[in-house]
Design a protein around this motif. Structure first.
Motif, short mmCIF file in Angstrom:
data_model
loop_
_atom_site.label_atom_id
_atom_site.label_comp_id
_atom_site.label_asym_id
_atom_site.label_seq_id
_atom_site.Cartn_x
_atom_site.Cartn_y
_atom_site.Cartn_z
N VAL A 43 45.69 24.23 23.34
CA VAL A 43 46.07 24.89 22.09
C VAL A 43 46.81 26.20 22.34
O VAL A 43 47.83 26.48 21.70
CB VAL A 43 44.82 25.13 21.22
CG1 VAL A 43 45.18 25.94 19.99
CG2 VAL A 43 44.20 23.81 20.82
N LEU A 44 46.30 26.99 23.29
CA LEU A 44 46.87 28.32 23.48
C LEU A 44 48.32 28.24 23.96
O LEU A 44 49.18 28.97 23.47
CB LEU A 44 46.01 29.11 24.48
CG LEU A 44 46.08 30.62 24.27
CD1 LEU A 44 45.56 31.01 22.90
CD2 LEU A 44 45.33 31.34 25.37
N VAL B 76 61.36 26.11 21.97
CA VAL B 76 61.08 24.68 21.90
C VAL B 76 60.89 24.09 23.29
O VAL B 76 60.00 23.25 23.51
CB VAL B 76 62.19 23.94 21.12
CG1 VAL B 76 62.03 22.44 21.24
CG2 VAL B 76 62.16 24.35 19.66
N ILE B 77 61.68 24.56 24.26
CA ILE B 77 61.52 24.06 25.63
C ILE B 77 60.13 24.43 26.15
O ILE B 77 59.42 23.61 26.75
CB ILE B 77 62.62 24.63 26.55
CG1 ILE B 77 63.96 23.98 26.21
CG2 ILE B 77 62.30 24.37 28.01
CD1 ILE B 77 65.13 24.58 26.93
N LEU B 78 59.70 25.68 25.88
CA LEU B 78 58.37 26.10 26.32
C LEU B 78 57.29 25.24 25.67
O LEU B 78 56.31 24.85 26.31
CB LEU B 78 58.14 27.57 25.95
CG LEU B 78 58.91 28.60 26.77
CD1 LEU B 78 58.72 29.99 26.20
CD2 LEU B 78 58.46 28.56 28.22
N TYR B 79 57.50 24.93 24.39
CA TYR B 79 56.53 24.12 23.66
C TYR B 79 56.47 22.70 24.21
O TYR B 79 55.41 22.08 24.25
CB TYR B 79 56.90 24.11 22.18
CG TYR B 79 55.94 23.38 21.28
CD1 TYR B 79 54.88 24.06 20.69
CD2 TYR B 79 56.08 22.03 21.01
CE1 TYR B 79 53.99 23.41 19.87
CE2 TYR B 79 55.20 21.36 20.20
CZ TYR B 79 54.16 22.06 19.63
OH TYR B 79 53.28 21.41 18.82
N SER B 80 57.63 22.20 24.65
CA SER B 80 57.71 20.81 25.08
C SER B 80 56.87 20.52 26.33
O SER B 80 56.41 19.40 26.52
CB SER B 80 59.16 20.43 25.38
OG SER B 80 59.96 20.68 24.27
N PHE B 81 56.67 21.55 27.17
CA PHE B 81 55.94 21.32 28.43
C PHE B 81 54.64 20.58 28.22
O PHE B 81 54.30 19.66 28.95
CB PHE B 81 55.60 22.67 29.10
CG PHE B 81 56.79 23.39 29.64
CD1 PHE B 81 58.02 22.78 29.69
CD2 PHE B 81 56.67 24.69 30.11
CE1 PHE B 81 59.11 23.44 30.18
CE2 PHE B 81 57.76 25.36 30.61
CZ PHE B 81 58.98 24.73 30.64
N ARG B 82 53.88 21.02 27.22
CA ARG B 82 52.55 20.48 27.05
C ARG B 82 52.48 19.44 25.94
O ARG B 82 51.41 19.00 25.60
CB ARG B 82 51.54 21.61 26.75
CG ARG B 82 51.54 22.71 27.76
CD ARG B 82 51.25 22.20 29.17
NE ARG B 82 49.90 21.65 29.30
CZ ARG B 82 48.83 22.37 29.59
NH1 ARG B 82 48.94 23.65 29.79
NH2 ARG B 82 47.65 21.80 29.70
N SER B 83 53.61 19.11 25.33
CA SER B 83 53.47 18.23 24.16
C SER B 83 54.38 17.01 24.18
O SER B 83 54.05 16.01 23.58
CB SER B 83 53.72 19.03 22.88
OG SER B 83 55.07 19.04 22.57
N ILE B 84 55.55 17.09 24.87
CA ILE B 84 56.50 16.00 24.67
C ILE B 84 56.09 14.75 25.45
O ILE B 84 56.46 13.64 25.10
CB ILE B 84 57.93 16.47 25.04
CG1 ILE B 84 58.99 15.51 24.51
CG2 ILE B 84 58.12 16.62 26.54
CD1 ILE B 84 59.30 15.69 23.07
#
Lengths: 140, 493
Positions: free
Chosen positions: B445-446, B92-100
């Motif tokens: 996206v990637l 989730v932390i990795l995902y947050s970089f580009r989305s939060i």
């Protein structure tokens, strides 16, 4: 209408130091008697809030140029550091040590690492309380 | 190193404290968060292996002996859950970089995620009922911040609901703990279990059992206490939703599992029967929601409720086989729910809408995303050899062996509904005529897909490697079926 709060301001300048001294007393009393970091921290914040009431946020911020959020971080590090010190000596987490030490002025004094933990609590409590109060106060 | 089991709590806590100092430098925040999440994961894997080889690990905090002080206990079950939570938090932390979004990152998003992990790992690790309450509070405080951070209108409205519900349930928790203490006179969970076994089944214990069920049911979202969940979880952005959906409800389920296997196993005719009935209704309610909505977030959110129902049904049957299924399914569900939330998050980012009817044709441009989603969807529904299958099979077999035919049948039927609801997302989102979405070229996206894919990979490995996991899971189940193992490890008798 400009309110006249000379009496409040003059008294609180004096009372502030009395409260702070009492807070420090409570903090150290926590060693063997009721008291400690939590109540000491609340009392200190109480003193700061009294200043906030008597003056305003800007004046108090000039007197105490502290970012209270940073204070939370410092306090947390103190508390965690004391607890984690046990890891170095491979004893169960949070194990404290204490002993009687002779200090030049104080004489025979009992020292306890729990005091360092309590100092952390003290700082966190001040940090959190003041952050909350300033946030509420600023929006007005 | 006797403090090994403290590390999965200590690393995130220290990280959180350090990150408070640097709220404005986002790069440092991100780097430190990832390094610390990897560290937590590594520590929890080492812990899991240690527990597997050397048995249950305990630490008497502050060197106060059990049952007088607070004891942290890591048996296989809690080590497994801690490892899974750490893995999910890392993704989730990795995902947050580009989305939060930078605004949230500047307002202490990363430290709060670390605090949440402290609470979750702590709740899984503690062996003291009051300390469990404390870690619940740590977790809830962090979740209050995460649900409101960003301050959009819907978040503010839902956070009031969320906080109200949880403050009430926390008050009930303290009352329940106090009642339990007044009856047995101990807070150490192993000691409580021992003392309850000595005094036998008093009626007041059944009352306390139901009170605990209400408390944990409110966090775990079982019927009729789930009412706040669909609304509140809908409000925060996807990464936060993934954390909440995969971790928070499972802490509630874990607490029910622990307390109902360790304390309240004397009056099963009442307590476990009640749990079973509520579990079945929970599944049905979740199914209705999952079918009814066209909003992708809502569909997966109602799937959380179905999973909670399936898990609590497994607990209510209370045989070795059903416990094993519950443990298997809990870990599967945590991983795959987080993966699904992250993947639908990517879909929402691309299309700019939650509404399934406005999506379509994503397969043409994003085949990788589509196939990953399909695998995750099949895993969720429990199609062999993916990871949902083994857990559900064991739960159903356990239920049938105990004569719980209605419940087992409903668990089986719910799999069909789950499959239908996620395939509906797949068919409407990825098939159909391709559409153009404004601004889709700018979406990373990637890099958003990768963390979800990492979790899907973990889920596949977990399903295919069920043979490898089996001895570990069965070790975790042993301590649930035979509380004496847990008690002996804590009280060292």
């Amino acid at each position: 209408m400009k309110t006249n709060d000379v009496i409040l301001q003059t008294t609180s300048k004096v009372v502030f130091f009395i409260i702070i001294l009492f807070a420090i007393h409570l903090f150290f009393a926590g060693h063997y008697h009721p008291g400690g970091g939590f109540v000491g921290g609340l009392m200190t914040s109480g003193a700061l809030v009294l200043l906030l009431l008597a003056f305003d946020i800007k004046t108090v911020a000039k007197g105490f140029p502290i970012d209270y959020k940073i204070l939370i971080g410092i306090g947390l590090l103190f508390a965690i550091g004391t607890a984690a010190g046990a890891l170095v000596f491979n004893v169960p987490f949070f194990t404290h040590v204490f002993g009687d030490v002779y200090l030049p002025i104080f004489g025979e004094t009992s020292l306890h690492t729990a005091m360092l933990f309590d100092l952390g609590v003290y700082l966190v409590v001040i940090g959190v309380t003041m952050t909350i109060i300033q946030t509420i106060g600023e929006s007005e | 190193m006797i403090n090994l089991l403290v590390l999965p709590l200590l690393i995130p806590l220290v990280t959180a404290a350090l990150l408070i100092f640097l709220p404005k430098s986002i790069r440092v925040q991100r780097a430190v968060s990832v390094v610390s999440a990897i560290g937590t994961l590594a520590a929890s894997i080492v812990l899991l292996l240690t527990v597997k080889d050397n048995g249950i690990q305990t630490v008497n905090v502050g060197s106060w002996d059990a049952p007088f002080g607070i004891t942290l206990v890591s048996d296989t079950l809690s080590a497994l859950l801690v490892t899974t939570s750490s893995l999910i938090t890392l993704s989730v932390i990795l995902y947050s970089f580009r989305s939060i979004g930078e605004a949230r990152e500047r307002f202490y998003y990363y430290p709060i995620v670390q605090f949440l992990l402290v609470g979750v790992n702590g709740a899984f690790t503690t062996g003291d009922i009051f300390n469990l309450f404390v870690f619940f509070e740590v977790m809830l405080m962090a979740s209050y911040v995460l649900i409101v951070i960003g301050g959009t209108k819907i978040q503010l409205r839902e956070s009031i609901k969320y906080i109200l519900v949880n403050v009430i349930s926390s008050a009930l928790f303290v009352i329940a703990v106090a009642m339990l203490y007044s009856v047995v006179g101990s807070l150490n969970m192993a000691d409580i279990s021992q003392r309850i076994a000595q005094i036998g089944s008093l009626p007041i214990l059944t009352v306390i059992a139901v009170l605990f069920l209400i408390v944990f049911g409110l966090k775990g979202a079982i019927f009729p206490l789930y009412f706040w969940l669909p609304g509140s979880y809908y409000a925060p952005p996807v990464p936060v939703l993934a954390l909440f959906g995969s971790l928070l409800t499972k802490v509630g389920v874990y607490s029910i599992l622990r307390s109902y296997s360790l304390f309240f196993y004397h009056d099963q005719a009442f307590t476990h029967e009640l749990l079973g009935i509520l579990a079945i209704i929970t599944i049905i309610v979740g199914c209705i929601g999952a079918i009814a909505y066209w909003d992708v977030k809502k569909i997966i959110i109602y799937n959380i409720i179905i999973a909670v129902g399936v898990l609590t049904f497994g607990i209510s049957v209370a045989t070795e086989e059903s416990y094993m299924g519950t443990v298997f399914y809990t870990i599967h569900d945590m991983i795959v729910k987080a993966a699904l939330f992250l993947l639908i998050g990517v879909m929402i980012k691309i299309t700019g809408t939650n509404d399934l009817r406005k999506m379509g044709g994503l397969m043409k441009k994003y085949p990788l995303l589509g196939w990953t989603f399909l695998v995750a969807a099949f895993a969720l529904a429990g199609i062999p050899p993916l990871s949902g299958f083994v857990g559900k099979l064991l739960i159903v077999r356990g239920g049938l062996a105990e004569g719980a035919y209605v419940g087992s049948l409903i668990v089986l039927l719910s799999s069909l509904v789950v499959l239908y609801s996620v395939i509906k997302i797949f068919m409407n989102g990825f098939w159909k005529a391709p559409k153009d979405y404004p601004g889709e070229e700018n979406q990373p996206v990637l890099s958003l897909w990768a963390p979800g894919a990492l979790l899907v990979l973990a889920s596949i490995l977990y399903g295919v490697g069920a043979e490898v996991m089996y001895p570990i899971i069965s070790q975790a189940t042993d301590a649930l079926v035979h509380p004496a193992i847990y008690i002996d490890a804590v009280l060292k008798e």
